[in-house]
Design an enzyme around this catalytic site. Structure first.
Site, PDB file in Angstrom:
ATOM      1  N   GLY A 174       0.882  -1.072  -0.037  1.00 28.86           N
ATOM      2  CA  GLY A 174      -0.006   0.165  -0.060  1.00 28.86           C
ATOM      3  C   GLY A 174       0.896   1.157  -0.068  1.00 28.86           C
ATOM      4  N   ASP A 175       1.963   1.145   0.912  1.00 30.29           N
ATOM      5  CA  ASP A 175       2.888   2.322   0.827  1.00 30.29           C
ATOM      6  C   ASP A 175       3.620   2.621  -0.433  1.00 30.29           C
ATOM      7  OD1 ASP A 175       2.589   3.578   3.785  1.00 30.29           O
ATOM      8  OD2 ASP A 175       3.340   1.570   4.219  1.00 30.29           O
TER       9      ASP A 175
END
Length: 343
Positions: A174-175
């Site tokens: 996600g990051d």
């Protein structure tokens, strides 16, 4: 035609007001392309400096996280720290941050203040839920974005297989995805600013969950049009077959993606079962998906008799996409990664 070896982004300067992963990943991408990245760290340093395995008292991960950056320690909560940040902004094209929405404004470093210091500044803001909306105030990490964006659910086990929770990917997808969107947005905004000469701040608003959601192919329109929820499939997918992981005789796994009619026919020949391609159950993709369990069992019966190397020699000779599922040790010794200087 001569090709310059100069870094592509050599005329771009970026100020990173980031911590943990998303914003530093974004600036790392820009730095790898030649941008001059100045990373502002709080007193005590970025938390990632203490994460993961250590070598000589230093975080090994940090060597990736902080590469190609110049670092400065500032307490931006104090007036003198804020003034130094604004002085740095005067010499930058882009600012990247990943604090909770409103935090920069509390420090007197919001878009208006940044644009006053450097007209036309591009501000990339990466947060859990974005700068607007009812959840904007909530905190979030990459793993939350992966769950909120639907990826964690799809990456789980098929129903009735286990009661274990959907596993995480093992890295902060996600990051990283949000960081990539931030980098793309930054470059698009810089191009626009340089072509128009705009003086106001260009704000790129990236939310972790939205970045992940963008990866879900047709899952959302499928649900919107049919009401059907795409379900976890484990190592397979429910739209094409065969494309799965198969066991080898040494206990490792081989991924084979023969999910077109010509590739499947080639796989049948490699397995010594050319007639399988004409089997009514498997003659087209729709049938192969419907009878996936039977087909995967046939392929697994073949792969169990071979090591990955033995299977790959035959599969690659037939131009069938396949690979052993790599550990990091396999990655480190892979000739292709080495030839392209990835390792």
């Amino acid at each position: 035609m001569s090709v310059s070896n100069e870094p592509l982004l050599r005329e771009l300067r970026v100020l990173e007001l980031g911590h943990f992963i998303a914003a530093p990943f974004c600036t790392r991408v820009l730095a790898d392309l030649g941008a001059d990245v100045i990373k502002v760290e709080p007193p005590g340093g970025d938390p990632v400096r203490g994460w993961g395995m250590q070598a000589n008292g230093q975080s090994i991960w940090w060597s990736v996280h902080g590469r190609n950056k110049r670092c400065v320690t500032l307490d931006v909560r104090k007036p003198e720290g804020r003034e130094i940040v604004l002085d740095l902004v005067k010499r930058c094209d882009v600012v990247v941050e990943n604090f909770r929405p409103g935090q920069l404004e509390k420090w007197g470093l919001g878009p208006d203040q940044l644009a006053e210091a450097r007209p036309g500044i591009v501000l990339v803001r990466i947060s859990g839920y974005g700068q607007t909306g009812p959840d904007a105030h909530k905190s979030g990490f990459g793993v939350i974005g992966e769950a909120k964006g639907g990826l964690r659910y799809l990456g789980g086990y098929p129903k009735n297989v286990t009661d274990l929770p959907p596993p995480r990917a093992g890295v902060s997808l996600g990051d990283s995805v949000a960081g990539l969107y931030g980098a793309v947005g930054a470059l698009a905004a810089v191009l626009d600013q340089r072509s128009t000469g705009a003086k106001e701040a260009r704000v790129i608003d990236v939310a972790l969950g939205e970045a992940v959601l963008s990866l879900l192919e047709g899952a959302l329109p499928e649900y919107g049009l049919t009401g059907k929820i795409r379900e976890p499939m484990g190592s397979a997918i429910n739209t094409a077959a065969p494309t799965n992981a198969y066991p080898c005789k040494d206990g490792t796994w081989l991924l084979i993606a023969a999910n077109s009619d010509p590739l499947f026919a080639a796989l049948c020949r490699v397995m010594g079962k050319p007639g399988l391609a004409d089997d009514p159950r498997f003659k087209d993709n729709r049938g192969r998906v419907e009878h996936m369990a039977e087909l995967d069992a046939i392929i697994a019966e073949w792969t169990r008799t071979l090591t990955p190397r033995e299977a790959l020699e035959q599969l690659e000779a037939a131009n069938i996409p396949a690979t052993k599922i790599y550990t990091i040790a396999d990655v480190a010794s892979d000739q292709q990664f080495r030839a392209r200087h990835m390792v």
